[in-house]
Design a protein around this motif. Structure first.
Motif, PDB file in Angstrom:
ATOM      1  N   ASN A 100       2.094 -12.843 -10.091  1.00  0.00           N
ATOM      2  CA  ASN A 100       3.275 -12.453  -9.832  1.00  0.00           C
ATOM      3  C   ASN A 100       3.646 -11.453 -11.261  1.00  0.00           C
ATOM      4  O   ASN A 100       3.820 -12.041 -12.179  1.00  0.00           O
ATOM      5  CB  ASN A 100       4.416 -13.470  -9.631  1.00  0.00           C
ATOM      6  CG  ASN A 100       3.905 -13.653  -8.121  1.00  0.00           C
ATOM      7  OD1 ASN A 100       3.950 -13.030  -7.244  1.00  0.00           O
ATOM      8  ND2 ASN A 100       3.788 -15.060  -7.935  1.00  0.00           N
ATOM      9  N   ILE A 101       4.435 -10.236 -11.039  1.00  0.00           N
ATOM     10  CA  ILE A 101       4.681  -9.439 -12.200  1.00  0.00           C
ATOM     11  C   ILE A 101       6.253  -8.911 -11.864  1.00  0.00           C
ATOM     12  O   ILE A 101       6.724  -8.648 -10.692  1.00  0.00           O
ATOM     13  CB  ILE A 101       3.834  -8.090 -12.009  1.00  0.00           C
ATOM     14  CG1 ILE A 101       2.370  -8.627 -12.347  1.00  0.00           C
ATOM     15  CG2 ILE A 101       4.298  -7.282 -13.391  1.00  0.00           C
ATOM     16  CD1 ILE A 101       1.892  -9.571 -13.671  1.00  0.00           C
ATOM     17  N   VAL A 102       6.860  -8.830 -12.846  1.00  0.00           N
ATOM     18  CA  VAL A 102       8.541  -8.306 -12.991  1.00  0.00           C
ATOM     19  C   VAL A 102       8.192  -6.748 -12.622  1.00  0.00           C
ATOM     20  O   VAL A 102       7.494  -6.110 -13.759  1.00  0.00           O
ATOM     21  CB  VAL A 102       9.038  -8.883 -14.164  1.00  0.00           C
ATOM     22  CG1 VAL A 102      10.499  -8.054 -14.170  1.00  0.00           C
ATOM     23  CG2 VAL A 102       9.237 -10.253 -14.081  1.00  0.00           C
ATOM     24  N   THR A 103       8.867  -6.144 -11.903  1.00  0.00           N
ATOM     25  CA  THR A 103       8.751  -4.801 -11.856  1.00  0.00           C
ATOM     26  C   THR A 103      10.205  -4.091 -12.095  1.00  0.00           C
ATOM     27  O   THR A 103      10.309  -2.829 -11.892  1.00  0.00           O
ATOM     28  CB  THR A 103       8.218  -4.425 -10.361  1.00  0.00           C
ATOM     29  OG1 THR A 103       9.197  -4.914  -9.378  1.00  0.00           O
ATOM     30  CG2 THR A 103       6.840  -4.737 -10.289  1.00  0.00           C
ATOM     31  N   ALA A 141       6.574  -8.193  -8.091  1.00  0.00           N
ATOM     32  CA  ALA A 141       5.478  -7.822  -7.006  1.00  0.00           C
ATOM     33  C   ALA A 141       4.197  -8.761  -7.471  1.00  0.00           C
ATOM     34  O   ALA A 141       4.021  -9.315  -8.258  1.00  0.00           O
ATOM     35  CB  ALA A 141       4.896  -6.393  -7.472  1.00  0.00           C
ATOM     36  N   LEU A 142       3.428  -9.083  -6.349  1.00  0.00           N
ATOM     37  CA  LEU A 142       2.205  -9.637  -6.416  1.00  0.00           C
ATOM     38  C   LEU A 142       1.098  -8.504  -6.712  1.00  0.00           C
ATOM     39  O   LEU A 142       1.142  -7.567  -6.022  1.00  0.00           O
ATOM     40  CB  LEU A 142       1.719 -10.223  -5.179  1.00  0.00           C
ATOM     41  CG  LEU A 142       0.337 -11.251  -5.064  1.00  0.00           C
ATOM     42  CD1 LEU A 142       0.403 -12.163  -6.133  1.00  0.00           C
ATOM     43  CD2 LEU A 142       0.112 -11.638  -3.893  1.00  0.00           C
ATOM     44  N   VAL A 143       0.463  -8.755  -7.862  1.00  0.00           N
ATOM     45  CA  VAL A 143      -0.337  -7.479  -8.168  1.00  0.00           C
ATOM     46  C   VAL A 143      -1.753  -8.050  -8.405  1.00  0.00           C
ATOM     47  O   VAL A 143      -2.064  -9.179  -8.954  1.00  0.00           O
ATOM     48  CB  VAL A 143       0.060  -7.001  -9.857  1.00  0.00           C
ATOM     49  CG1 VAL A 143      -0.771  -5.962 -10.152  1.00  0.00           C
ATOM     50  CG2 VAL A 143       1.456  -6.348  -9.588  1.00  0.00           C
ATOM     51  N   PRO A 178      -4.459  -2.601 -15.864  1.00  0.00           N
ATOM     52  CA  PRO A 178      -4.181  -2.177 -14.721  1.00  0.00           C
ATOM     53  C   PRO A 178      -4.193  -2.915 -13.497  1.00  0.00           C
ATOM     54  O   PRO A 178      -5.218  -3.808 -13.489  1.00  0.00           O
ATOM     55  CB  PRO A 178      -5.106  -0.728 -14.717  1.00  0.00           C
ATOM     56  CG  PRO A 178      -6.202  -1.152 -15.395  1.00  0.00           C
ATOM     57  CD  PRO A 178      -5.697  -2.245 -16.469  1.00  0.00           C
ATOM     58  N   GLY A 179      -3.447  -2.843 -12.544  1.00  0.00           N
ATOM     59  CA  GLY A 179      -3.383  -3.511 -11.256  1.00  0.00           C
ATOM     60  C   GLY A 179      -2.808  -2.795 -10.037  1.00  0.00           C
ATOM     61  O   GLY A 179      -1.989  -1.948 -10.621  1.00  0.00           O
ATOM     62  N   GLU A 180      -3.041  -3.044  -9.011  1.00  0.00           N
ATOM     63  CA  GLU A 180      -2.612  -2.714  -7.772  1.00  0.00           C
ATOM     64  C   GLU A 180      -1.351  -3.756  -7.162  1.00  0.00           C
ATOM     65  O   GLU A 180      -1.776  -4.737  -6.916  1.00  0.00           O
ATOM     66  CB  GLU A 180      -3.696  -2.480  -6.773  1.00  0.00           C
ATOM     67  CG  GLU A 180      -3.331  -1.887  -5.346  1.00  0.00           C
ATOM     68  CD  GLU A 180      -4.375  -1.703  -4.510  1.00  0.00           C
ATOM     69  OE1 GLU A 180      -4.120  -1.023  -3.328  1.00  0.00           O
ATOM     70  OE2 GLU A 180      -5.516  -2.167  -4.678  1.00  0.00           O
ATOM     71  N   ASP A 209       0.828   1.175  -4.942  1.00  0.00           N
ATOM     72  CA  ASP A 209       0.703   1.885  -6.143  1.00  0.00           C
ATOM     73  C   ASP A 209      -0.164   1.105  -7.450  1.00  0.00           C
ATOM     74  O   ASP A 209      -0.330  -0.205  -7.319  1.00  0.00           O
ATOM     75  CB  ASP A 209       2.290   1.795  -6.636  1.00  0.00           C
ATOM     76  CG  ASP A 209       3.006   2.746  -6.041  1.00  0.00           C
ATOM     77  OD1 ASP A 209       2.562   3.730  -5.314  1.00  0.00           O
ATOM     78  OD2 ASP A 209       4.296   2.665  -6.082  1.00  0.00           O
ATOM     79  N   TYR A 210      -0.433   1.724  -8.293  1.00  0.00           N
ATOM     80  CA  TYR A 210      -1.149   1.049  -9.779  1.00  0.00           C
ATOM     81  C   TYR A 210      -0.199   1.217 -10.600  1.00  0.00           C
ATOM     82  O   TYR A 210       0.398   2.157 -10.992  1.00  0.00           O
ATOM     83  CB  TYR A 210      -2.469   1.986  -9.732  1.00  0.00           C
ATOM     84  CG  TYR A 210      -3.571   1.689  -8.947  1.00  0.00           C
ATOM     85  CD1 TYR A 210      -4.474   0.971  -9.276  1.00  0.00           C
ATOM     86  CD2 TYR A 210      -3.559   2.362  -7.621  1.00  0.00           C
ATOM     87  CE1 TYR A 210      -5.432   0.413  -8.246  1.00  0.00           C
ATOM     88  CE2 TYR A 210      -4.552   1.805  -6.529  1.00  0.00           C
ATOM     89  CZ  TYR A 210      -5.508   1.008  -6.917  1.00  0.00           C
ATOM     90  OH  TYR A 210      -6.311   0.797  -6.078  1.00  0.00           O
ATOM     91  N   ILE A 211      -0.009   0.074 -11.310  1.00  0.00           N
ATOM     92  CA  ILE A 211       0.808  -0.114 -12.643  1.00  0.00           C
ATOM     93  C   ILE A 211      -0.123  -0.751 -13.867  1.00  0.00           C
ATOM     94  O   ILE A 211      -1.026  -1.210 -13.586  1.00  0.00           O
ATOM     95  CB  ILE A 211       1.891  -1.015 -12.209  1.00  0.00           C
ATOM     96  CG1 ILE A 211       1.434  -2.289 -11.896  1.00  0.00           C
ATOM     97  CG2 ILE A 211       2.864  -0.370 -11.357  1.00  0.00           C
ATOM     98  CD1 ILE A 211       2.508  -3.325 -11.627  1.00  0.00           C
ATOM     99  N   LEU A 212       0.491  -0.399 -15.023  1.00  0.00           N
ATOM    100  CA  LEU A 212       0.036  -1.115 -16.182  1.00  0.00           C
ATOM    101  C   LEU A 212       0.968  -2.229 -16.515  1.00  0.00           C
ATOM    102  O   LEU A 212       2.105  -2.120 -16.120  1.00  0.00           O
ATOM    103  CB  LEU A 212       0.004  -0.237 -17.507  1.00  0.00           C
ATOM    104  CG  LEU A 212      -1.030   0.874 -17.443  1.00  0.00           C
ATOM    105  CD1 LEU A 212      -0.985   1.755 -18.808  1.00  0.00           C
ATOM    106  CD2 LEU A 212      -2.569   0.419 -17.488  1.00  0.00           C
TER     107      LEU A 212
END
Length: 83
Positions: free
Chosen positions: A31-34, A21-23, A10-12, A44-47
């Protein structure tokens, strides 16, 4: 053949732009692909798994998951040190 467990962290979301996104994962930011999840926003919080956001989650669920990971790390470190 090895058996491996895949774990999503999990990250914000701290910043978001153009399907990325920068998580924040605590002290680490990546950096994460969204592109798999529409309508994400800052806060938002994501897995995240393998560099991709795979689902949106509630803050309380993210905090509980991180708490479990910390407890697991404590146990594993204790086993490593013979405790």
């Amino acid at each position: 053949r090895g058996d491996y467990m895949c774990v999503a962290m999990p990250g914000e979301i701290m910043e978001i732009k153009d399907g990325n996104a920068l998580v924040s994962f605590g002290t680490i930011k990546k950096n994460i692909v969204t592109t798999l999840i529409p309508n994400l926003k800052i806060g938002d919080y994501i897995l995240v798994h393998a560099g991709f956001a795979i689902t949106k989650i509630e803050k309380a669920e993210a905090e509980e998951t991180l708490k479990i990971f910390k407890e697991l790390l404590t146990v594993l470190e204790g086993e490593k040190n013979g405790v």
